[in-house]
Motif scaffolding. Structure first.
Motif, PDB file in Angstrom:
ATOM      1  N   ALA A  94       0.846  -1.182   0.000  1.00 47.37           N
ATOM      2  CA  ALA A  94       0.000   0.000   0.000  1.00 47.37           C
ATOM      3  C   ALA A  94       0.887   1.239   0.000  1.00 47.37           C
ATOM      4  N   VAL A  95       0.233   2.396   0.030  1.00 43.73           N
ATOM      5  CA  VAL A  95       0.943   3.673   0.122  1.00 43.73           C
ATOM      6  C   VAL A  95       0.384   4.444   1.317  1.00 43.73           C
ATOM      7  N   VAL A  96       1.276   4.922   2.176  1.00 45.38           N
ATOM      8  CA  VAL A  96       0.874   5.804   3.268  1.00 45.38           C
ATOM      9  C   VAL A  96       0.863   7.231   2.733  1.00 45.38           C
ATOM     10  N   VAL A  97      -0.263   7.918   2.899  1.00 46.84           N
ATOM     11  CA  VAL A  97      -0.411   9.275   2.386  1.00 46.84           C
ATOM     12  C   VAL A  97      -0.877  10.191   3.511  1.00 46.84           C
ATOM     13  N   GLU A  98      -0.190  11.296   3.681  1.00 43.05           N
ATOM     14  CA  GLU A  98      -0.622  12.328   4.623  1.00 43.05           C
ATOM     15  C   GLU A  98      -0.816  13.618   3.836  1.00 43.05           C
ATOM     16  N   ILE A  99      -2.018  14.174   3.902  1.00 53.77           N
ATOM     17  CA  ILE A  99      -2.358  15.372   3.134  1.00 53.77           C
ATOM     18  C   ILE A  99      -2.818  16.476   4.075  1.00 53.77           C
ATOM     19  N   VAL A 131      -3.518   5.073   5.492  1.00 57.07           N
ATOM     20  CA  VAL A 131      -2.464   4.061   5.589  1.00 57.07           C
ATOM     21  C   VAL A 131      -2.662   2.922   4.595  1.00 57.07           C
ATOM     22  N   ASP A 132      -3.747   2.972   3.820  1.00 58.50           N
ATOM     23  CA  ASP A 132      -4.003   1.913   2.849  1.00 58.50           C
ATOM     24  C   ASP A 132      -4.243   2.494   1.466  1.00 58.50           C
ATOM     25  N   GLY A 133      -3.443   3.497   1.104  1.00 56.28           N
ATOM     26  CA  GLY A 133      -3.566   4.077  -0.227  1.00 56.28           C
ATOM     27  C   GLY A 133      -3.251   3.054  -1.317  1.00 56.28           C
ATOM     28  N   ARG A 134      -3.919   3.199  -2.445  1.00 56.17           N
ATOM     29  CA  ARG A 134      -3.758   2.247  -3.546  1.00 56.17           C
ATOM     30  C   ARG A 134      -2.379   2.375  -4.188  1.00 56.17           C
TER      31      ARG A 134
END
Length: 257
Positions: A94-99, A131-134
């Motif tokens: 997955a990809v962790v993303v913080e926006i 925490v579960d970005g595609r």
């Protein structure tokens, strides 16, 4: 680069808009009712930061530990954008993303593993952590950040590997734990009206206002959980408008990287 709404996003928005005013509307359900059953509300596994490189969900059966790997990429953009985060490590799930919202306009959203997505209205600023970005599509290294055209945001992205624990199984063969990508167990976390933590049956909690709360054996009753009904509030038309405005950036046909 062309800008249009992702087919999955468009389908979800169309379904929600068609349901407004009916019992099927997710927006109106969330505005009307809250239940002291975290898993039924879809919020049982809340990720919290434990170190610079690890995000760990609450330690119940079926929860997921997500460890960030690789190099972090940070960008600031306005509207929908494709963010190049490099080649995925072999262990990435997955990809962790913080926006973080940079203005008070529209909505920003991140497609998540499976068919879902996680978004935030930026009208009041704030941030979103996923925490579960595609993962990037096969053969690409870009992640699509969906947003309203005027929404300005800063995002930090990093690949991650995830491990999901097994659900527990009681003596009667019933599973217990939290919802995850595999679905839901027979018993999910619940809380009695006097605050005791226990377990409720998924099929009962999904339809009934009052349910028994059990020990993990699914037999010993420790109390009752009564749904709390909030006063009816008007539908947030601004949120509907923001949902309509979300777009997805897609590569221009024929473009090369």
């Amino acid at each position: 680069m062309s800008i249009d709404m992702h087919p999955e996003t468009a389908a979800a928005i169309r379904a929600e808009l068609a349901a407004i005013g009916t019992r099927h509307s997710g927006l109106q359900r969330r505005q009307r009712r809250s239940r002291l059953v975290a898993s039924v509300a879809g919020t049982a596994a809340v990720a919290v930061t434990t170190s610079a490189a690890a995000l760990v969900a609450a330690g119940l059966p079926g929860t997921t530990t997500t460890a960030a790997i690789g190099v972090m990429t940070t960008v600031t953009r306005t509207g929908p954008a494709l963010v190049d985060i490099g080649r995925a490590p072999d262990s990435a799930d997955a990809v962790v993303v913080e926006i973080r919202c940079r203005n008070h306009v529209g909505m920003v959203s991140v497609p998540t593993v499976g068919d879902g997505g996680s978004g935030r209205s930026c009208r009041e600023g704030g941030s979103l952590r996923v925490v579960d970005g595609r993962l990037p599509a096969a053969g690409t290294t870009t992640v699509s950040i969906e947003a309203s055209p005027g929404t300005r945001w800063t995002a930090s992205l990093r690949y991650a590997s995830a491990v999901t624990s097994e659900w527990g199984v009681n003596a009667h063969g019933e599973t217990y734990g939290v919802e995850n990508a595999a679905g839901h167990p027979d018993l999910v976390p619940g809380r009695t009206d006097d605050g005791r933590r226990g377990w409720v049956r998924w099929d009962e909690a999904a339809v009934a206002d009052d349910v028994d709360v059990f020990e993990t054996d699914g037999v010993t009753v420790i109390g009752r959980s009564t749904a709390t009904v909030a006063p009816e509030v008007p539908l947030d038309q601004g949120l509907v408008d923001e949902l309509r405005s979300v777009r997805t950036a897609t590569p221009t046909p024929g473009a090369t990287r």
